[in-house]
Scaffold this active site. Sequence first.
Site, short mmCIF file in Angstrom:
data_model
loop_
_atom_site.label_atom_id
_atom_site.label_comp_id
_atom_site.label_asym_id
_atom_site.label_seq_id
_atom_site.Cartn_x
_atom_site.Cartn_y
_atom_site.Cartn_z
N ASP A 171 0.84 -1.19 0.00
CA ASP A 171 0.00 0.00 0.00
C ASP A 171 0.88 1.24 0.00
OD1 ASP A 171 -2.49 1.68 0.67
OD2 ASP A 171 -3.25 -0.36 0.79
N HIS A 211 -3.34 5.22 4.11
CA HIS A 211 -4.32 4.36 3.44
C HIS A 211 -4.08 2.91 3.84
CE1 HIS A 211 -5.99 2.08 -0.08
NE2 HIS A 211 -6.97 2.94 0.09
N SER A 384 -10.78 -0.65 -2.20
CA SER A 384 -9.64 -0.80 -1.31
C SER A 384 -10.02 -1.51 -0.03
CB SER A 384 -9.07 0.58 -0.94
OG SER A 384 -8.44 1.20 -2.02
#
Length: 530
Positions: A171, A211, A384
């Site tokens: 990520d 994230h 995601s």
Amino acid sequence: MKKISSIIILVLISLQSAAQDRYMVFFKDKNGTPYSTSSPQQFLSERAIQRRAKQNIPVTEEDLPVSPVYTALLEQMGVQVFYTTKWMNGVLVQMDNGQKSLVDNLEFVRATEYVGPDAPLSKSSSLTVQDNAGNIWNEDVTSLPQFTMHGIDEMHDFGLKGEGIIIGVFDDGFQNLGSIPAFNGLTQGNQLLYSFDFTRNTESVNNGRHHGTRVLSLMAANDEYYTGTAPNAKYILCATEAPGEYRIEEYNWLFAAEKADSAGVDIVNTSLGYSHGYSDPSMNYRPEQLNGATTVVTRAANIAASKGILLIVSAGNSGTVVSAPADSPYVLAVGAINEDGLLAGFSSRGTYTPDVFKPDVVAQGQSTLLISVEGTYLRQNGTSFSGPIISGFAAGIWQAYSGKTAAEMREIIRNSGDRASEPHQQFGFGVPNFLRVVQLLKQNTEGSASIFNAYPNPTQADLQIEVDEAFYGERIQIEIISAKGQLTRQVEFIPFGHRNPLTISLQENGVYFVRVITNRGASSRKIIKY
């Protein structure tokens, strides 16, 4: 090989102030490598070797590290060398135009590819982070539709929380892991095996971006109110997003995949996707190139899958054709639905890959509850967040059915979807479910020769009782009966791979009978302890 002494002299006397860019340099061969496929322990972990052996995957020249002779020669020329790729036989470098001209003419160089401009490694950006912050959530969230629709609550009740499974998460960054209580089990125990930021060339992934923190919470978080899908798995965390939007990000993904493979990872979760929108438009892919075999990251994913790794990839948030590497036929691409099972408008669907449905499966990616970088509960949108739900789900299944290969796992998860009988171009095989997995595999093993096996026999100490896979998930009864017919021990047992065989101690020497009773019948074995 060409003599390079004159080349080195030219480079050393030249000024180093010329603008430098990032390139991949690919080699023609691996001549000079000190490694051999007959000694894989020199470049692969024991776990990685065992994963290959378990799935009958040979160690080949593709697994050999690149030639250190070639990388040393590049460094002698003043070229900055960063990461190597054994799968594609190349190296990431930084060099100016003059150095590139010299490198292009080296006899052992097959090709060079521009992948991005020079940029401080301390900066990073994300290509496909498309999610929206929601409101802070304060109620008990131990049982959520985003998990229960997959039977993850039942999976956890069986003790299937990812023990023995290693998950790699690629990520943008994993900010604040050490300060969020829900990650204490991960960071303070032995569950975090390795982390590396390929964008900054450092082991710390606490890089200001988060994230990855939110994605990871859906798998690894574990506190009083919130349990991820695989809280007891072990993890490898890699930051792969580079400054700007350049193809170097795809190569960072490749470097991370090779590192994870060598460490023995079982599952890779990635919430990144690539197709267009690059800062350099020449790097954009044409739609027909999203065909499961062309993009750099898809080719890397295909190789990773061939090594026995299960890859689970977010489908993308464009609402159109899935991005790479979700276009690969060898990954599970995960689309997004809401808690009512309706497709999220942003969820990508469809592919140019021949004869392949994409997404493969779906999970809740709209208003998904997760843990933020501040440690609060948030509802957010994006494939995601549907992807990691399936990654943890897969970890529990693989723990239960540890003898399965990665390819078999892909099919098991697909076939447990609620649309498996009629795959749909928007939903793929639908919502996979743990109880359907159990039932599906039970049907596939009906008619097995025996209920159980008991060994060693005769035994000097403990007895191993191994129940046939056809009875996984069933509540069975095990009885130990003496030669005189007395019931000496009775055990209720729900078998799965991680707890099979069951160890039972026999206290005294003599003859025993082991009786296993199921809903479909019973079977007995005579055992001798001496």
